[in-house]
Design an enzyme around this catalytic site. Structure first.
Site, PDB file in Angstrom:
ATOM      1  CB  CYS A 110      -0.886  -0.020   1.251  1.00 50.10           C
ATOM      2  SG  CYS A 110      -2.039   1.353   1.359  1.00 50.10           S
ATOM      3  CD  GLU A 154      -6.920   1.253  -4.510  1.00 54.75           C
ATOM      4  OE1 GLU A 154      -5.943   0.565  -4.863  1.00 54.75           O
ATOM      5  OE2 GLU A 154      -6.867   2.090  -3.573  1.00 54.75           O
ATOM      6  CG  HIS A 157      -7.370   2.646   1.071  1.00 53.32           C
ATOM      7  ND1 HIS A 157      -6.592   2.712   2.207  1.00 53.32           N
ATOM      8  CD2 HIS A 157      -6.580   2.083   0.115  1.00 53.32           C
ATOM      9  CE1 HIS A 157      -5.385   2.229   1.939  1.00 53.32           C
ATOM     10  NE2 HIS A 157      -5.339   1.834   0.690  1.00 53.32           N
TER      11      HIS A 157
HETATM   12  C1  NB4 Z   1      -2.765  -1.059  -4.462  1.00 48.16           C
HETATM   13  C2  NB4 Z   1      -2.650  -2.524  -4.938  1.00 48.16           C
HETATM   14  C3  NB4 Z   1      -2.055  -3.448  -3.909  1.00 48.16           C
HETATM   15  C4  NB4 Z   1      -2.722  -4.836  -4.198  1.00 48.16           C
HETATM   16  C5  NB4 Z   1      -0.267  -5.400  -7.248  1.00 48.16           C
HETATM   17  C6  NB4 Z   1       0.572  -4.194  -7.607  1.00 48.16           C
HETATM   18  C7  NB4 Z   1       1.487  -2.152  -6.980  1.00 48.16           C
HETATM   19  C8  NB4 Z   1      -0.470  -0.551  -5.303  1.00 48.16           C
HETATM   20  C9  NB4 Z   1      -1.440  -0.406  -4.121  1.00 48.16           C
HETATM   21  C10 NB4 Z   1      -3.960  -4.596  -4.973  1.00 48.16           C
HETATM   22  C11 NB4 Z   1      -4.045  -3.081  -5.213  1.00 48.16           C
HETATM   23  C12 NB4 Z   1      -1.601   1.112  -3.985  1.00 48.16           C
HETATM   24  C13 NB4 Z   1      -3.781   1.992  -3.285  1.00 48.16           C
HETATM   25  C14 NB4 Z   1       2.095  -2.058  -8.244  1.00 48.16           C
HETATM   26  C15 NB4 Z   1       1.896  -3.083  -9.160  1.00 48.16           C
HETATM   27  C16 NB4 Z   1       2.006  -4.015 -11.449  1.00 48.16           C
HETATM   28  C17 NB4 Z   1       1.752  -3.286 -12.764  1.00 48.16           C
HETATM   29  C18 NB4 Z   1       2.626  -1.805 -14.456  1.00 48.16           C
HETATM   30  C19 NB4 Z   1       3.821  -1.005 -14.883  1.00 48.16           C
HETATM   31  C20 NB4 Z   1       4.416  -0.687 -12.557  1.00 48.16           C
HETATM   32  C21 NB4 Z   1       3.219  -1.508 -12.114  1.00 48.16           C
HETATM   33  C22 NB4 Z   1       3.557  -2.263 -10.835  1.00 48.16           C
HETATM   34  F1  NB4 Z   1       2.841  -0.967  -8.553  1.00 48.16           F
HETATM   35  N1  NB4 Z   1       0.702  -3.216  -6.657  1.00 48.16           N
HETATM   36  N2  NB4 Z   1       1.696  -1.156  -6.043  1.00 48.16           N
HETATM   37  N3  NB4 Z   1       0.781  -1.021  -4.985  1.00 48.16           N
HETATM   38  N4  NB4 Z   1      -2.557   1.420  -2.934  1.00 48.16           N
HETATM   39  N5  NB4 Z   1       1.126  -4.154  -8.861  1.00 48.16           N
HETATM   40  N6  NB4 Z   1       2.424  -3.051 -10.447  1.00 48.16           N
HETATM   41  N7  NB4 Z   1       2.926  -2.515 -13.167  1.00 48.16           N
HETATM   42  O1  NB4 Z   1      -0.798  -0.219  -6.409  1.00 48.16           O
HETATM   43  O2  NB4 Z   1      -2.074   1.622  -1.702  1.00 48.16           O
HETATM   44  O3  NB4 Z   1      -4.620   2.033  -2.195  1.00 48.16           O
HETATM   45  O4  NB4 Z   1       4.125  -0.043 -13.817  1.00 48.16           O
HETATM   46 NI    NI Z   2      -3.658   1.126  -0.418  1.00 48.56          NI
END
Ligand code: NB4
Ligand code: NI
Length: 184
Positions: A110, A154, A157
């Protein structure tokens, strides 16, 4: 543009509040806030911009994470079947869900949590979400797998719930009941 400085971290009370419904149609300010949230996610996935502004990569963001206690979320990702999802949603609501569960074997992280919290995060395998998008349209999304997991993270949250609240305290990697991994 939004940067990591705008993202509140665990311990901030807004992350444990139930966020408020957004009156529709949204105000200019609310519309702009949601557009900025979606742009932040896109920027965080752009290697150059992410490096220049030191952004942690993300696929989703909820308004409470930028200290706005309103029911708005943004997501931008491609799921495991290469389907692109890119939404700003207002007043999203899970209107139905499966009994079956799913989870990421890699666990979750997160942007508001500056530490690793290992463990499986059980979530509904299939959900139907209703909400209003950035163009003011009512949308109804039937989601499964990775997409269902992202939207549930999301929407949690918006209800003051953090991903680690779902992790089994005694055995974090215990196979959840009636669950299938989303990423296998
Ligand atoms: C939200 C996610 C955590 C689990 C799984 C993942 C990343 C987040 C948190 C489900 C939702 C943010 C919002 C990533 C990521 C995969 C796709 C595409 C190219 C990099 C990107 C990296 F960054 N979680 N981070 N955490 N949250 N996959 N990816 N890739 O998004 O706290 O509440 O760019
Ligand atoms: Ni989050």
């Amino acid at each position: 543009m939004l940067t990591m400085e705008d993202i509140v971290r665990e311990g901030h009370p807004v992350l444990r509040e139930v966020a408020n419904e957004v009156p529709l149609p949204p105000s200019e300010e609310d519309q702009k806030t949601l557009e900025n949230m979606l742009q932040f996610i896109k920027n965080s996935q752009d290697d150059q911009i992410a490096e220049e502004y030191n952004l942690r990569p993300g696929v989703g963001l909820a308004a409470p994470q930028i200290n706005v206690s309103k029911r708005m979320l943004a997501v931008h990702f491609v799921d495991f079947d290469d389907k692109q999802y890119s939404y700003g949603l207002i007043n999203p609501k899970i209107v139905s869900h499966s009994v079956e569960k799913t989870y990421l074997t890699s666990g979750e992280g997160c942007l508001s949590v500056d530490r690793d919290v290992p463990g499986y995060v059980p979530r509904y395998a299939r959900i139907t979400v209703k909400g209003t998008d950035l163009d003011g349209n009512e949308v109804k999304l039937r989601l499964r797998g990775f997409a269902a997991i992202v939207f549930q993270h999301e929407i949690d949250h918006l209800n003051g719930i953090m991903f680690y609240d779902h992790i089994n305290k005694d055995n974090p990697f215990k196979e959840p009941e009636n669950a299938t991994p989303a990423d296998e």
